[in-house]
Enzyme design. Sequence first.
Site, PDB file in Angstrom:
ATOM      1  N   ARG A   1       0.847  -1.196   0.000  1.00 45.90           N
ATOM      2  CA  ARG A   1       0.000   0.000   0.000  1.00 45.90           C
ATOM      3  C   ARG A   1       0.882   1.245   0.000  1.00 45.90           C
ATOM      4  O   ARG A   1       0.601   2.239  -0.647  1.00 45.90           O
ATOM      5  CB  ARG A   1      -0.967   0.034   1.192  1.00 45.90           C
ATOM      6  CG  ARG A   1      -1.820   1.290   1.139  1.00 45.90           C
ATOM      7  CD  ARG A   1      -2.856   1.506   2.233  1.00 45.90           C
ATOM      8  NE  ARG A   1      -2.943   0.540   3.261  1.00 45.90           N
ATOM      9  CZ  ARG A   1      -2.224   0.557   4.390  1.00 45.90           C
ATOM     10  NH1 ARG A   1      -1.355   1.530   4.618  1.00 45.90           N
ATOM     11  NH2 ARG A   1      -2.371  -0.391   5.284  1.00 45.90           N
TER      12      ARG A   1
ATOM     13  N   TYR B   1     -14.684  19.368 -13.860  1.00 45.25           N
ATOM     14  CA  TYR B   1     -15.179  18.015 -14.145  1.00 45.25           C
ATOM     15  C   TYR B   1     -16.323  17.644 -13.185  1.00 45.25           C
ATOM     16  O   TYR B   1     -16.219  17.881 -11.971  1.00 45.25           O
ATOM     17  CB  TYR B   1     -14.008  17.031 -13.998  1.00 45.25           C
ATOM     18  CG  TYR B   1     -14.368  15.583 -14.198  1.00 45.25           C
ATOM     19  CD1 TYR B   1     -14.582  15.071 -15.472  1.00 45.25           C
ATOM     20  CD2 TYR B   1     -14.488  14.726 -13.115  1.00 45.25           C
ATOM     21  CE1 TYR B   1     -14.915  13.742 -15.653  1.00 45.25           C
ATOM     22  CE2 TYR B   1     -14.812  13.391 -13.294  1.00 45.25           C
ATOM     23  CZ  TYR B   1     -15.030  12.912 -14.566  1.00 45.25           C
ATOM     24  OH  TYR B   1     -15.356  11.589 -14.737  1.00 45.25           O
TER      25      TYR B   1
ATOM     26  N   ASP C   1      -5.677  20.687 -12.597  1.00 47.28           N
ATOM     27  CA  ASP C   1      -6.016  19.393 -13.193  1.00 47.28           C
ATOM     28  C   ASP C   1      -5.572  19.461 -14.654  1.00 47.28           C
ATOM     29  O   ASP C   1      -6.172  20.168 -15.459  1.00 47.28           O
ATOM     30  CB  ASP C   1      -7.525  19.170 -13.062  1.00 47.28           C
ATOM     31  CG  ASP C   1      -7.975  17.828 -13.615  1.00 47.28           C
ATOM     32  OD1 ASP C   1      -7.280  17.274 -14.486  1.00 47.28           O
ATOM     33  OD2 ASP C   1      -9.046  17.338 -13.191  1.00 47.28           O
TER      34      ASP C   1
ATOM     35  N   LYS D   1      -7.224   8.820 -18.664  1.00 42.00           N
ATOM     36  CA  LYS D   1      -7.453   9.482 -19.939  1.00 42.00           C
ATOM     37  C   LYS D   1      -6.190   9.375 -20.817  1.00 42.00           C
ATOM     38  O   LYS D   1      -5.752   8.287 -21.078  1.00 42.00           O
ATOM     39  CB  LYS D   1      -7.885  10.922 -19.682  1.00 42.00           C
ATOM     40  CG  LYS D   1      -8.983  11.049 -18.592  1.00 42.00           C
ATOM     41  CD  LYS D   1     -10.306  10.411 -18.949  1.00 42.00           C
ATOM     42  CE  LYS D   1     -11.237  10.245 -17.750  1.00 42.00           C
ATOM     43  NZ  LYS D   1     -11.516  11.457 -16.994  1.00 42.00           N
TER      44      LYS D   1
HETATM   45  C1  LIG Z   1     -12.009  11.838 -15.719  1.00 42.36           C
HETATM   46  C2  LIG Z   1     -11.579  13.078 -15.073  1.00 42.36           C
HETATM   47  C3  LIG Z   1     -11.408  13.142 -13.682  1.00 42.36           C
HETATM   48  C4  LIG Z   1     -11.723  11.976 -12.779  1.00 42.36           C
HETATM   49  O1  LIG Z   1     -10.875  10.890 -13.006  1.00 42.36           O
HETATM   50  P1  LIG Z   1     -11.252   9.351 -12.766  1.00 42.36           P
HETATM   51  O2  LIG Z   1     -10.019   8.641 -13.175  1.00 42.36           O
HETATM   52  O3  LIG Z   1     -12.454   9.047 -13.604  1.00 42.36           O
HETATM   53  O4  LIG Z   1     -11.565   9.209 -11.302  1.00 42.36           O
HETATM   54  C5  LIG Z   1     -10.950  14.329 -13.151  1.00 42.36           C
HETATM   55  N1  LIG Z   1     -10.704  15.413 -13.933  1.00 42.36           N
HETATM   56  C6  LIG Z   1     -10.858  15.389 -15.263  1.00 42.36           C
HETATM   57  C7  LIG Z   1     -10.560  16.593 -16.075  1.00 42.36           C
HETATM   58  C8  LIG Z   1     -11.300  14.227 -15.888  1.00 42.36           C
HETATM   59  O5  LIG Z   1     -11.476  14.203 -17.218  1.00 42.36           O
END
Ligand SMILES: *Cc1c(COP(=O)(O)O)cnc(C)c1O
Length: 406
Positions: A58, A110, A182, A207
């Site tokens: 972990r 998001y 982000d 992504k």
């Molecule tokens: C998908 C996404 C998230 C969340 O991520 P997960 O891996 O689905 O938990 C956060 N910010 C942005 C811009 C995203 O596209």
Amino acid sequence: MSQYKNCSSTEQLHFSTLAIHAGQDADPSTGALITPIFQTATFVQDELGVNKGYQYARTHNPTRTALEECLAALEGGKYGLACASGLAAAYTVTNLLKAGDHVIVGEDVYGGVYRLFEQVLTKYNLKFTYVNARNTEEVEQAITPDTKLVWLETPTNPLLRLADLRAIAKITKANDLILVVDNTFATPYFQKPLSLGADIVVHSTTKYLNGHSDVIGGAIVTSNDALYEQLQFHNNAVGAVPGPFDCFLILRGLKTLALRMREHEKNARAIAEYLEGHPGIETVYYPGLPSHPQFDLAKSQMTGFGGMVSCVVKGGLEAAKDVVNNTKLFQLAESLGGVKSLICHPATMTHKPIPKEVREHCGIVDGLIRISTGIEDAADLIADLERVLPRTAKAQPVAACAVASK
Ligand SMILES: *Cc1c(COP(=O)(O)O)cnc(C)c1O
């Protein structure tokens, strides 16, 4: 540990090289060229108090360490932390706060991050104010004595709006606030928020970074020693960590990030230009189009414009449904950033958790469609759209005849 960690020579290596080498020395115990999947929960100690740097998976796992070092190198940061998902990364960052603290958030954040803030963290008496971060002054005006952190996406999801990171970082520095960006949409290939003044970068590695739509993952990168120490503590204490196989897949994806991003962008640009000339489309959102209201800012803080394109179809909800239900190559699905092109309808899918009035106030109207361009051939993708976009006003046959008759 990799020779690239905390090593000044890292700066001389280029992005594509770091993606393949940073954190990824051959395995010292076997010579394996590619970082193995260390599928183990615990690590045997040589003797009491003596170990090889790993105790319990972990806390640390060698496959995860390799990924973390590579992510840090790509963002130009000192430390990387891999998390179980993008939302786990967001949650881990908010563990820096305590009850009563205030956070300023870019308003078209998001949907899942909005839900985390509003439906989970408000229970712990954290306070959130949503601002139009395109306007730097609005960020500054929202600061209260309790403000600790500013949370931004740029470009945003799904409207591809930008925040001026250099200008906002000046304000957060002057007010002793933590600036979190982000960077999921741009990826470090096109934008490096730490170099523009951010303190922390977060990612949904689900992504582009993984890029193949086959993993859920998240990451945090920072160069700040004190912040890293707290973040690492919470990552371990909360335990929202990824397994070694997921880390392996993301690290595998990273190796081709540069190649993929170039193709994503090439296709996105072609599609954005095509949509801009289509009579069935009301508005196109793509930061690489000169018609984007923040095109100059995009050029000054990004080195490319990414693979996401949004547009508003004339005819509202019904017209938008017709498009997303009928494309053949563009698959109707949430998520983005993979090699396969996706299409989605933010108002009823990714942004459903956001109340309708808030959503529409932000520009996420019923006719809005979001496209994640994959790396297929652009001509095939455009033909797929051409087949389904509203036909009522097809592209200028008169002009075509005029050209032909010359
Ligand atoms: C998908 C996404 C998230 C969340 O991520 P997960 O891996 O689905 O938990 C956060 N910010 C942005 C811009 C995203 O596209």
